[in-house]
Write an enzyme that holds these catalytic residues in place. Sequence first.
Site, short mmCIF file in Angstrom:
data_model
loop_
_atom_site.label_atom_id
_atom_site.label_comp_id
_atom_site.label_asym_id
_atom_site.label_seq_id
_atom_site.Cartn_x
_atom_site.Cartn_y
_atom_site.Cartn_z
N PHE A 8 0.81 -1.50 -0.28
CA PHE A 8 -0.06 -0.16 -0.02
C PHE A 8 1.02 0.82 0.06
CE2 PHE A 8 -3.33 -3.06 1.90
CZ PHE A 8 -4.02 -2.63 0.86
N GLU A 9 2.47 1.46 0.56
CA GLU A 9 2.69 2.95 0.80
C GLU A 9 3.68 3.13 -0.85
OE1 GLU A 9 2.73 4.67 2.60
OE2 GLU A 9 1.60 3.77 4.54
#
Length: 162
Positions: A14-15
């Site tokens: 997600f990052e």
Amino acid sequence: MAWSDDACSLIKQFEGCKLKAYPDPATGAAPWTIGYGATGPKIGPGTVWTQVQADADLQERVTALGAHITSEVRIPLSDEETAALVSFTYNVGTGNFDHSTLLKKLNAGDIQGAADEFPKWNLAAGKVLAGLVHRRSGEMAEFLLGANFTVGSPTNPEGVAA
């Protein structure tokens, strides 16, 4: 510590990882971010990390967050639940986690109610972000993957075998 590997995988998914600092997507300015979403006073325009620095920073923060979650959650957690909570807290911060309805429901044994709180955390600077909607969906799925709906719990009051 299998939850740590799962948490790192979720966070990386997600990052993403950028080795050159960039401005916050929600504000277009501070806080400046690098690696897997790291921010802080030493990070600004022109900051550059190696992949080794980014990976070490992530592992250090995941370990610290795991310890924090263990100190705040009053029920046993599966590796998947822990990984999801670490990813969530990595993104929203310990203060927000500590005062969240998600934690209150979890500590009350309401596993499904806690899981249902993930999607509510989809705002940045007051705006719904598609990336946060996607992230919360992934964290919720990971959390439920390891959920233990015990007989007689608030989540399973009728005593239906899990």
